[in-house]
Design an enzyme around this catalytic site. Structure first.
Site, short mmCIF file in Angstrom:
data_model
loop_
_atom_site.label_atom_id
_atom_site.label_comp_id
_atom_site.label_asym_id
_atom_site.label_seq_id
_atom_site.Cartn_x
_atom_site.Cartn_y
_atom_site.Cartn_z
N TYR A 1 52.87 -31.41 47.83
CA TYR A 1 54.10 -31.42 47.05
C TYR A 1 54.96 -32.62 47.43
CZ TYR A 1 58.59 -29.84 45.13
OH TYR A 1 59.77 -29.75 44.44
N CYS B 1 60.01 -24.56 16.84
CA CYS B 1 58.74 -25.21 16.57
C CYS B 1 57.91 -24.32 15.66
CB CYS B 1 57.98 -25.47 17.87
SG CYS B 1 56.35 -26.20 17.63
N CYS C 1 65.78 -23.14 38.57
CA CYS C 1 65.02 -23.30 37.33
C CYS C 1 65.83 -24.20 36.41
CB CYS C 1 64.75 -21.96 36.64
SG CYS C 1 63.90 -22.15 35.06
N GLU D 1 53.70 -32.20 37.64
CA GLU D 1 53.70 -30.78 38.00
C GLU D 1 53.26 -30.01 36.77
OE1 GLU D 1 57.27 -29.26 39.72
OE2 GLU D 1 57.39 -30.83 41.25
N CYS E 1 59.85 -29.07 36.18
CA CYS E 1 59.63 -28.31 37.42
C CYS E 1 58.74 -27.10 37.15
CB CYS E 1 60.98 -27.86 38.00
SG CYS E 1 60.82 -26.81 39.46
N ASP F 1 66.05 -33.46 36.80
CA ASP F 1 64.82 -33.72 37.56
C ASP F 1 64.22 -35.04 37.06
OD1 ASP F 1 64.98 -31.33 39.01
OD2 ASP F 1 64.00 -30.22 37.42
N TYR G 1 57.79 -35.02 36.57
CA TYR G 1 58.46 -34.12 35.63
C TYR G 1 58.20 -34.49 34.17
CZ TYR G 1 60.84 -33.00 39.97
OH TYR G 1 61.11 -32.64 41.27
#
Length: 221
Positions: A89, A213, A204, A101, A58, A136, A141
């Protein structure tokens, strides 16, 4: 039950030409300025700045990550990687445009390295989930890095390989992130731009793997 299953399968599979929605010739109306920084969303951008394009679920929460990063000049959300020109959208959510997105990040390489943006990208979502991020679900996504130069492409691939090794060591699955040359970017509608600045308690769903990472030295040059 068959109908729901069929719809879900389509949402998890990218459309081929002939299946995609037709879209439109004219760009969608959107904001002129960034809601937080007040800088021009579509430019012109100052000389010497570079662009990056990331899809990590998202785009509401993903954009906030980058506009809060020192050295980032402006951000915008939109759609990329699909077939439908100037999608809405609602159209992208059907899975019939092929777009992800994404967040456009305009940054000053003298202040923040592309490698630093890659580190934020990898650590802020789970790149092993295919056509989803958490709850999602759908092609929109998917995890993606779209690059603007051969140097960015090389850095993105090197960082993916390094992060894959770290994930494997942690018992995680294989990375499914798409890495490709940047396609056309379509700005999303105004209400989606800097959404979480306008709606601080908005949704969110970002969640990383908890695996750090370590960007390899060659990708940090």
């Amino acid at each position: 039950m068959f109908f729901l299953s069929d719809m879900l399968n389509k949402k998890l599979k990218l459309p081929v030409p002939g299946e995609a929605l037709p879209g439109r010739e004219r760009p969608l109306p959107t904001a002129n300025k960034h809601h937080v920084s007040k800088r021009p969303l579509k430019g012109p951008y100052p000389e010497g700045l570079e662009q990056a394009l990331f899809g990590l679920g998202c785009f509401w929460g993903a954009e906030r990550l980058f506009w809060q990063t020192p050295g980032v000049w402006v951000t915008a959300v939109g759609y990329a990687g699909g077939l439908t020109p100037n999608p809405t959208y609602q159209e992208t959510c059907t899975g019939l445009t092929g777009h992800a997105e994404v967040v456009l990040v305009v940054f000053d390489p003298k202040e923040v390295a592309y490698a630093d943006l890659l580190k934020i990208f990898w650590e802020s979502h789970d790149p092993t989930q295919g056509m989803r991020q958490g709850n999602d679900v759908g092609t929109t996504y998917r995890s993606a890095i779209y690059t603007f130069s051969d140097a960015q492409q090389a850095e993105a691939i090197a960082s993916r390989d390094a992060y894959q090794a770290a994930l494997k060591g942690a018992g995680r699955d294989k990375i499914t992130t798409e890495i490709a040359a940047a396609p056309e970017f379509y700005f999303a509608e105004e209400d989606h731009q800097q959404y979480l600045a306008k709606n601080p308690y908005g949704y969110c769903g970002l969640k990383g793997t908890g695996v750090a990472c370590a960007i390899p030295q060659r990708a940090a040059i």
